[in-house]
Design a protein around this motif. Structure first.
Motif, PDB file in Angstrom:
ATOM      1  N   PHE D  35       0.826  -1.214   0.000  1.00 16.02           N
ATOM      2  CA  PHE D  35       0.000   0.000   0.000  1.00 16.02           C
ATOM      3  C   PHE D  35       0.861   1.265   0.000  1.00 16.02           C
ATOM      4  N   HIS D  36       1.926   1.265   0.755  1.00 18.15           N
ATOM      5  CA  HIS D  36       2.820   2.435   0.751  1.00 18.15           C
ATOM      6  C   HIS D  36       4.177   2.060   0.143  1.00 18.15           C
ATOM      7  N   HIS D  64      -2.748   3.801   2.012  1.00 20.67           N
ATOM      8  CA  HIS D  64      -2.689   3.489   0.584  1.00 20.67           C
ATOM      9  C   HIS D  64      -2.141   4.699  -0.157  1.00 20.67           C
ATOM     10  N   LEU D  66       1.321   5.215  -2.288  1.00 19.09           N
ATOM     11  CA  LEU D  66       2.622   4.842  -2.831  1.00 19.09           C
ATOM     12  C   LEU D  66       3.462   6.089  -3.103  1.00 19.09           C
ATOM     13  N   ALA D  67       2.811   7.129  -3.634  1.00 17.03           N
ATOM     14  CA  ALA D  67       3.551   8.349  -3.986  1.00 17.03           C
ATOM     15  C   ALA D  67       4.143   9.010  -2.740  1.00 17.03           C
ATOM     16  N   PHE D  69       4.834   7.274   0.140  1.00 18.04           N
ATOM     17  CA  PHE D  69       5.512   6.259   0.947  1.00 18.04           C
ATOM     18  C   PHE D  69       4.835   6.116   2.318  1.00 18.04           C
ATOM     19  N   ARG D  72       2.371  10.459   4.733  1.00 19.71           N
ATOM     20  CA  ARG D  72       1.422  11.561   4.848  1.00 19.71           C
ATOM     21  C   ARG D  72       0.186  11.061   5.601  1.00 19.71           C
ATOM     22  N   ARG D  73      -0.174  11.762   6.656  1.00 24.75           N
ATOM     23  CA  ARG D  73      -1.385  11.384   7.377  1.00 24.75           C
ATOM     24  C   ARG D  73      -2.585  11.524   6.451  1.00 24.75           C
ATOM     25  N   ILE D  74      -3.460  10.524   6.458  1.00 27.03           N
ATOM     26  CA  ILE D  74      -4.679  10.569   5.651  1.00 27.03           C
ATOM     27  C   ILE D  74      -5.876  10.427   6.575  1.00 27.03           C
ATOM     28  N   ASP D  75      -6.854  11.325   6.418  1.00 25.90           N
ATOM     29  CA  ASP D  75      -8.059  11.271   7.244  1.00 25.90           C
ATOM     30  C   ASP D  75      -9.035  10.266   6.665  1.00 25.90           C
ATOM     31  N   ILE D  76      -8.731   9.016   6.875  1.00 28.54           N
ATOM     32  CA  ILE D  76      -9.546   7.940   6.332  1.00 28.54           C
ATOM     33  C   ILE D  76     -10.555   7.485   7.373  1.00 28.54           C
ATOM     34  N   GLU D  80     -12.972   2.016   6.683  1.00 28.27           N
ATOM     35  CA  GLU D  80     -12.131   1.843   5.497  1.00 28.27           C
ATOM     36  C   GLU D  80     -10.687   1.525   5.896  1.00 28.27           C
ATOM     37  N   ASP D  84      -8.588  -1.797   4.993  1.00 30.46           N
ATOM     38  CA  ASP D  84      -7.259  -1.702   4.367  1.00 30.46           C
ATOM     39  C   ASP D  84      -6.222  -2.515   5.143  1.00 30.46           C
TER      40      ASP D  84
END
Lengths: 250, 250, 250, 250
Positions: D35-36, D64, D66-67, D69, D72-76, D80, D84
């Motif tokens: 994913f990363h 998820h 890749l760009a 790595f 970056r924190r993601i507010d998922i 979900e 993942d």
């Protein structure tokens, strides 16, 4: 003559080749556009460095296949391939424009390069994209290929490239990489072939015969150990022979 | 006034919304650029359809997050976000140019839209990208926002949009979607709010007060059941009130 | 007999087909594993729904090509394809295990399905992955195919599927979709072919001859208008003929 | 004590760190799950190498992205993120099973690691995934964290890790990498801190105070110049001090 090489082929944290060193050697940079390699930050940086050095920026368009680095042939429909090519050229042009330069030519990458040389459908799709985008944008590739024909049919300028480090067949094609001797590694042999191509327009083929090889650009590589040194040596040999190095694209 | 809507938000075999129907309603199309939605084939087709109808093409730039449809905030570094925005604008311009039109404005999408309204760092990154690409390219967004400030600082034209189907707070912001009543669904109420915004420059806020809402463009939606019919009704009501519909971007 | 269909083929906000309706019809669900379609949230939900209904979960493995929905043949190296298949089976098993069920079989999707039927290299790669993972895990596909041979060579159980809505050639293959009449759309014809396959083990081929078609499973589709109704009608017809419906996989 | 390090973080043609060298040093390998970073071929190879050396395989689950790595924190959304995580654990388990080993623990990566230490929502999502998959599967992370609490609430075994090359605050947290001195680079200092953690259960914090640091595992790095040599020196120093090295996970 022009010297071209693939650049900007990293992605995210991952690096490949030495972009900065190569930019001091080549006159044209084939910049990966994010589909098989390259990311926006890298593309922008390479465009800035190329602009600062007067190196021409070319769109290294490929299949949408990051995991395979664009080296796997994909049976993509012609209209989808044409749109993918348009997208990549435009994306690089966005980065190039911000860096004060522009996309000066297009060169397909990896499996798309090989396919576009032999397959009229995919070759036409690549040429269709350029015709729709700007028919004065040159293509770089092998002579006597499906892509050359497709470019000619549409009035797209087509320039030939040749390889100093690849063994040619007597038919003027590249010997498959899987064959022994297909890639020249001896620096003297590579330099000799570079001089032979540029000065005499011919090279010795795998069967010993001399064949005609016309080229506006010589393709160099920077992603293997010693490759940068070898590219530098080829550049020095050509300059030493009185050859002027300059981008092929107007 | 201008009518804008998100278009080209399918990906591969997947469709979202009715692009063709919306293109007959709006005067500006926010076209997804492949990072959160959209693919090259769709982008090219939507550009062709927009060009044929005189609809302006805008770059709907978003986070690189196909799985999340760009609706998840990502803490991306400013220089990487700027490069991502450049890449998307350029990619759409490639498709637009091939279709005989051009990218006429930029509108961030989803979580990037919301973040760019409040976060000076990400707002500046978006504006930096446009400044580097073409500072005359307009941005579309909310008034009195971080993005509006960042655009003003760089001399980038900034146009306001308003929403006929969203409940405003007395501070002129949109009520969060998670709140009851945040999205207007009654057609009469939506049409009334559209007329109020365009004719009077004001709307009734959630606390009953009347607030000033200036807008060059009204944002419509096409991705929910009945949305196309509602958008059509809004368009008809505005035309019926003697309003001329035209793209906001020059 | 077993009834199988492709499910879980949405991605993020995008939907495809009516998973819930199909889960009430089939006895085996070919669940997309995220490479050509499907995302973890969808996979988990479909596994939960399948578990609640006693529907067997199968891994619908495909090429890593979201943009092409796995419908483009990719010339991927055998070891990379085997690893891709392993990854997908494992990923679905993670979701299935959390839902209280398990991956009960494997069925390749789209271009990989077609390639694995005819190409011994890719067929062997798929079978290698299963042999390494669990050689008792069954494969579902066409009879007399490269994949059937590769499975036999490794002692992997191989089950045949047949199609009620596809025209067979006299050689027992499916007529290419590009040919007229390749897909049966008349409900009566589809139901008749379903009965003929299940009750008599034979169908009428394109040249009018009757050919033998043995099948443990009948493949239904749910992604076209009317498909769910047709699948329901086939199910009812088989039940009406006294056929017991149950998963083919142990 | 256990020694863990991130491995298998290449993608396609791109490499990162020296997997083979690290596998001879560590007792637990945090393998990237695609994913990363990481791809199926790399995952399978690393699992085979780990199995051959008796190194435990852990799922290095990430956003998820890749760009980015996974940095970056993601507010998922929680559901979900849980899906993942499940997907990634399962995918690695598929590769591990084929290599004759199994996923023995889970360790979040990068921004997800940091977020899961402080954010109860994302921490709970990670723990929910493990609870649904197998509540006996251990988690590896920092003590006194949101993730430790979420694991305790669900009866999931939680093991502490410590860092030989990072400066601790007096509160027992890691000094932010952006601060000077946050990363120890002097080999003697790193080895001294490793010994102090393992032998005495304490380290000197940034304000000079001695704080308690309990750890079942020491995290090493292999992706910077000299890192492998340093990791080797830490390993030698611990063995020299009579410490037995073994995987923490049962």
């Amino acid at each position: 003559v022009d010297l071209n090489a693939d650049l900007g082929e990293g992605f995210g944290v991952w690096h490949l080749g030495d972009d900065t060193a190569l930019l001091d050697i080549v006159t044209s940079a084939n910049v990966a556009c994010g589909f098989h390699a390259g990311d926006p930050t890298t593309m922008r940086r390479v465009c800035e460095q190329a602009a600062a050095r007067g190196v021409a920026v070319g769109a290294q368009v490929g299949y949408h296949d990051l995991a395979g680095f664009g080296r796997r042939r994909i049976d993509i429909a012609a209209d989808e391939l044409a749109a993918d090519v348009l997208y990549q050229i435009g994306a690089l042009q966005g980065c190039a424009q911000a860096a004060g330069t522009r996309v000066a030519y297009v060169k397909p990458h990896g499996a798309l390069y090989n396919t576009a040389m032999d397959d009229p459908v995919q070759a036409s799709a690549v040429a269709d994209a350029i015709e729709a985008y700007d028919p004065s944008l040159p293509l770089l590739g092998l002579p006597e290929s499906a892509l050359a024909l497709a470019a000619d049919d549409r009035g797209i300028p087509y320039f030939y490239e040749a390889f100093a480090d690849r063994l040619y067949t007597s038919a003027g094609r590249l010997t498959d990489r899987s064959q022994p001797g297909a890639v020249l590694t001896d620096p003297d042999a590579v330099i000799a072939q570079a001089r032979s191509i540029v000065l005499d327009g011919r090279v010795e083929a795998s069967d010993g015969s001399m064949i005609k090889v016309l080229a506006s650009s010589l393709c160099l590589h920077g992603d293997t150990p010693g490759a940068v040194e070898l590219a530098l040596a080829v550049r020095a040999a050509l300059i030493g022979a009185g050859i002027e190095l300059a981008p092929f694209a107007p």
